[in-house]
Design a protein around this motif. Sequence first.
Motif, PDB file in Angstrom:
ATOM      1  N   THR A   5       0.633  -1.031  -0.290  1.00  0.00           N
ATOM      2  CA  THR A   5      -0.396   0.163  -0.112  1.00  0.00           C
ATOM      3  C   THR A   5       1.023   0.712   0.125  1.00  0.00           C
ATOM      4  O   THR A   5       1.945   1.414   0.915  1.00  0.00           O
ATOM      5  N   LYS A  41      -4.051   6.779  -1.633  1.00  0.00           N
ATOM      6  CA  LYS A  41      -3.207   5.673  -1.504  1.00  0.00           C
ATOM      7  C   LYS A  41      -3.331   4.398  -2.920  1.00  0.00           C
ATOM      8  O   LYS A  41      -4.665   5.049  -3.525  1.00  0.00           O
ATOM      9  N   PHE A  43      -2.931   0.284  -4.105  1.00  0.00           N
ATOM     10  CA  PHE A  43      -2.639  -0.863  -3.473  1.00  0.00           C
ATOM     11  C   PHE A  43      -2.334  -1.775  -4.747  1.00  0.00           C
ATOM     12  O   PHE A  43      -3.182  -1.514  -5.971  1.00  0.00           O
TER      13      PHE A  43
END
Length: 69
Positions: A5, A41, A43
């Motif tokens: 992440t 973010k 991932f």
Amino acid sequence: METLTLNVQGMTCDGCAAKVQKALQGVDGVSMVEVSLEQGKAFVTYDARSTNPEDLYAAVDDAGFDAGY
Ligand code: 9UX
């Protein structure tokens, strides 16, 4: 497969998220990318035999966003 992440700073619209997505997907060894504009973010699922976190951070930086450690 490994997952990472990344905290991505500087994404302000969907276009930014798309740029980050494309940058990460362009890294050899990356198999899946999900970018959250809301969370700031990304991932990433990747094959550790082909890439590593340093390369992934660098790809985001090269796309013009800050994914600093
Ligand atoms: Mo949106 Mo981002 O108009 O690089 S694409 S600000």
